[in-house]
Design a protein around this motif. Structure first.
Motif, PDB file in Angstrom:
ATOM      1  N   ILE A 196       8.442   3.711   7.798  1.00 52.71           N
ATOM      2  CA  ILE A 196       8.020   2.997   9.017  1.00 52.71           C
ATOM      3  C   ILE A 196       7.553   1.578   8.668  1.00 52.71           C
ATOM      4  O   ILE A 196       7.857   0.624   9.390  1.00 52.71           O
ATOM      5  CB  ILE A 196       6.876   3.780   9.722  1.00 52.71           C
ATOM      6  N   SER A 197       6.840   1.437   7.561  1.00 52.61           N
ATOM      7  CA  SER A 197       6.346   0.109   7.150  1.00 52.61           C
ATOM      8  C   SER A 197       7.510  -0.845   6.908  1.00 52.61           C
ATOM      9  O   SER A 197       7.491  -2.000   7.356  1.00 52.61           O
ATOM     10  CB  SER A 197       5.496   0.206   5.877  1.00 52.61           C
ATOM     11  N   ASN A 198       8.526  -0.373   6.177  1.00 47.81           N
ATOM     12  CA  ASN A 198       9.713  -1.206   5.924  1.00 47.81           C
ATOM     13  C   ASN A 198      10.329  -1.650   7.246  1.00 47.81           C
ATOM     14  O   ASN A 198      10.657  -2.818   7.434  1.00 47.81           O
ATOM     15  CB  ASN A 198      10.787  -0.398   5.163  1.00 47.81           C
ATOM     16  N   TYR A 199      10.487  -0.681   8.131  1.00 45.59           N
ATOM     17  CA  TYR A 199      11.116  -0.968   9.425  1.00 45.59           C
ATOM     18  C   TYR A 199      10.320  -2.019  10.196  1.00 45.59           C
ATOM     19  O   TYR A 199      10.877  -3.015  10.688  1.00 45.59           O
ATOM     20  CB  TYR A 199      11.235   0.336  10.228  1.00 45.59           C
ATOM     21  N   LEU A 200       9.008  -1.824  10.288  1.00 47.23           N
ATOM     22  CA  LEU A 200       8.167  -2.754  11.053  1.00 47.23           C
ATOM     23  C   LEU A 200       8.130  -4.136  10.403  1.00 47.23           C
ATOM     24  O   LEU A 200       8.180  -5.164  11.091  1.00 47.23           O
ATOM     25  CB  LEU A 200       6.739  -2.195  11.181  1.00 47.23           C
ATOM     26  N   PHE A 201       8.055  -4.141   9.083  1.00 43.34           N
ATOM     27  CA  PHE A 201       7.999  -5.400   8.319  1.00 43.34           C
ATOM     28  C   PHE A 201       9.237  -6.251   8.609  1.00 43.34           C
ATOM     29  O   PHE A 201       9.147  -7.463   8.793  1.00 43.34           O
ATOM     30  CB  PHE A 201       7.913  -5.060   6.829  1.00 43.34           C
ATOM     31  N   LEU A 202      10.389  -5.583   8.662  1.00 45.39           N
ATOM     32  CA  LEU A 202      11.637  -6.309   8.887  1.00 45.39           C
ATOM     33  C   LEU A 202      11.893  -6.593  10.371  1.00 45.39           C
ATOM     34  O   LEU A 202      12.416  -7.641  10.731  1.00 45.39           O
ATOM     35  CB  LEU A 202      12.817  -5.507   8.309  1.00 45.39           C
ATOM     36  N   ASP A 241       0.831  -1.204   0.000  1.00 43.71           N
ATOM     37  CA  ASP A 241       0.000   0.000   0.000  1.00 43.71           C
ATOM     38  C   ASP A 241       0.875   1.267   0.000  1.00 43.71           C
ATOM     39  O   ASP A 241       0.800   2.091  -0.927  1.00 43.71           O
ATOM     40  CB  ASP A 241      -0.958  -0.083   1.198  1.00 43.71           C
ATOM     41  N   PRO A 242       1.770   1.447   1.003  1.00 37.94           N
ATOM     42  CA  PRO A 242       2.626   2.641   0.949  1.00 37.94           C
ATOM     43  C   PRO A 242       3.666   2.609  -0.169  1.00 37.94           C
ATOM     44  O   PRO A 242       4.118   3.670  -0.608  1.00 37.94           O
ATOM     45  CB  PRO A 242       3.297   2.667   2.330  1.00 37.94           C
ATOM     46  N   VAL A 243       4.060   1.428  -0.637  1.00 40.89           N
ATOM     47  CA  VAL A 243       5.003   1.345  -1.764  1.00 40.89           C
ATOM     48  C   VAL A 243       4.391   2.013  -2.991  1.00 40.89           C
ATOM     49  O   VAL A 243       4.992   2.905  -3.609  1.00 40.89           O
ATOM     50  CB  VAL A 243       5.375  -0.130  -2.105  1.00 40.89           C
ATOM     51  N   LEU A 244       3.162   1.609  -3.330  1.00 36.06           N
ATOM     52  CA  LEU A 244       2.513   2.195  -4.515  1.00 36.06           C
ATOM     53  C   LEU A 244       2.212   3.671  -4.281  1.00 36.06           C
ATOM     54  O   LEU A 244       2.354   4.492  -5.190  1.00 36.06           O
ATOM     55  CB  LEU A 244       1.236   1.427  -4.861  1.00 36.06           C
ATOM     56  N   SER A 245       1.803   3.987  -3.066  1.00 34.64           N
ATOM     57  CA  SER A 245       1.468   5.382  -2.762  1.00 34.64           C
ATOM     58  C   SER A 245       2.695   6.284  -2.935  1.00 34.64           C
ATOM     59  O   SER A 245       2.609   7.349  -3.554  1.00 34.64           O
ATOM     60  CB  SER A 245       0.936   5.471  -1.328  1.00 34.64           C
ATOM     61  N   LEU A 246       3.852   5.851  -2.418  1.00 35.64           N
ATOM     62  CA  LEU A 246       5.046   6.686  -2.552  1.00 35.64           C
ATOM     63  C   LEU A 246       5.565   6.695  -3.988  1.00 35.64           C
ATOM     64  O   LEU A 246       5.981   7.747  -4.493  1.00 35.64           O
ATOM     65  CB  LEU A 246       6.151   6.223  -1.587  1.00 35.64           C
ATOM     66  N   ALA A 247       5.519   5.540  -4.647  1.00 35.37           N
ATOM     67  CA  ALA A 247       6.004   5.481  -6.036  1.00 35.37           C
ATOM     68  C   ALA A 247       5.209   6.448  -6.915  1.00 35.37           C
ATOM     69  O   ALA A 247       5.777   7.233  -7.684  1.00 35.37           O
ATOM     70  CB  ALA A 247       5.900   4.050  -6.564  1.00 35.37           C
TER      71      ALA A 247
END
Lengths: 311, 311
Positions: free
Chosen positions: B71-77, A64-70
């Protein structure tokens, strides 16, 4: 009907276990990307109903945030003169459930979703049939509500690629840019304005106060439109935004008398879900879409319409 | 009072023109980052009311998904065993307006916002005073509503760094990680559960149906809590989520009799905005916070409380 659709073109119902390599390769061909870690792609295509322990939900959380930021990066750089409100509207149109579910159908991703939830098949099938009949891409919802599972899978697949390329957003964008085509542009958005925005703008122009009140009725979200305190329209849906959108569409149809005829013409040209009939009264296109959809399901020819005077 | 606060510690009211280099350097010292393009930082610190043509709004458009993905990347990992619901709750707590506005206050960023909107000064001042009195970081809203401008500036500054490091999210995260401390952890979230979630969970445990109905009253969002169809509590705010949160808090206070005393004790230990008094009745801490806040404004000593039996 159901077993036929399963094997034919929709979703894969199945048991736990690894996905066939040939299926994964087919998806890789669609995406034009070879995964270093095929397990990521398999996870991205697995619905939580599938009895395999994993599901795409953790990837979707990142997707979700990946597409949003891209998309945000792209819009920020591509349109230096757009104001923040226009940028936000464009981003919303490019990552909405309606948009992403159409992406899934366009590239055929819906055929590879592993699940054990038979009701999904019917929902997806109805949506796929409806989308096939759309002449122009519909940014804000067509006759059949987009199933969330389809948008989720586009997000989870984007996240799977993102993790596979070691969290490099630029590389992800090179791959996803083509997948997301057509990117909704300012021109496209202007030709197909968001009904809720349009309702507010129309009423503002006429000095009228519009109010969309949300409420709940059991499991359903209800949206009621009031103009200058008077009830105009309502709609309900399992999705709150969808209820609001549908209520705004109906209200726009009912309030068409507020719009001067020149505006009506341009609005009709905008491929909105409204059209003015011979008497200048606007009719909502939803019933027509329903009929088109029914014809598609029954394999009947697409209906044609003729205007005739009643006088 | 206002002119004093301007020069003293709050926001900078001013006229169009470049920001003083020394001020920009002060912010760079806070962020521990030197901008290649100082104009980006200046833009990130400029409110739309400031008469300079630019404002932080375009950067904020990018900053929102930048922080969300970082934050999502950080939490995911960092938390491979958390389910998607827990991850989403953690992300929401780490990028909420309440959290980011507290970040702005903690690092002193609020002192560098350029604007020409005097009412902002008072809002920010009241919030800063309230935050200074918080013993524990408050994830879901304290006694004074967080001004959106403060969260916006953290987002726009994040975006300014992100653009300055050529859209490299990993580098951005190295810089912003320290700025965002303390990152809300699963433990912290468990000790301070979201009141709306808590209300739903509590009622579910007791087999009761909870319904939070949103509505509008003029410019205000109103949230009304119903349990098994009966009205329990309501709250209003200019922010919809804030109204919902406050209504849930009040409802939790009123429904405290549903919670067994052992649960109450652990909930009290959770540093929630509720505490059980001697009679086992829960009281909402909001009035206490209001009093503390008032004392701070008036420079009175912080009040102390003693429990005494009424019998």
């Amino acid at each position: 009907m159901k077993s036929e659709s399963v094997s034919e073109c929709l979703c894969l119902l199945g048991c736990a276990g690894e996905m066939e390599v040939s299926l994964l390769e087919e998806v890789e061909n669609i995406l034009r990307y070879r995964f270093r870690n095929k397990k990521l792609l398999e996870e991205a295509l697995t619905h939580s109903s599938f009895l395999d322990g994993v599901s795409y939900e953790r990837l979707e959380f990142v997707g979700d945030p990946v597409l949003s930021l891209a998309i945000s990066n792209y819009l920020f750089l591509a349109y230096p003169d757009l104001d923040p409100g226009q940028l936000s509207a464009l981003r919303a149109a490019n990552v909405s459930t309606e948009k992403l579910a159409r992406v899934a159908v366009r590239i055929g991703l819906h055929r590879f979703v592993r699940h054990s939830a038979p009701p999904l098949v019917d929902k997806v099938e109805r949506f796929v049939d409806a989308v096939k009949l759309e002449i122009n891409p519909v940014a804000h919802g067509g006759s059949v509500k987009a199933p969330k599972v389809l948008a989720d899978v586009v997000e989870s697949v984007a996240a799977a690629i993102y993790v596979d390329v070691n969290f490099d957003l630029q590389t992800l964008w090179v791959i996803m840019r083509g997948v997301l085509e057509p990117i909704v542009t300012p021109d496209a958005l202007e030709k197909q304005p968001q009904p809720v925005t349009m309702l507010y703008e129309m009423c503002q122009k006429k000095g009228k106060q519009v109010d969309i009140k949300p409420s709940r009725e059991g499991d359903l979200s209800v949206a009621k439109v009031f103009v200058d305190g008077e009830f105009v329209a309502s709609a309900s849906s399992s999705q709150k935004d969808h209820a609001k959108l549908e209520a705004a569409k109906i209200a726009l149809g009912k309030l068409a008398h507020l719009v001067p005829s020149t505006d009506k013409k341009s609005a009709t040209n905008m491929k909105l879900n409204f059209a003015a009939d011979e008497n200048g009264t606007w009719v909502v296109e939803a019933p027509k879409n329903k009929l088109r959809e029914l014809c598609a399901v029954k394999k009947w020819p697409i209906p044609e319409y003729m205007y005739c005077s009643l006088t």
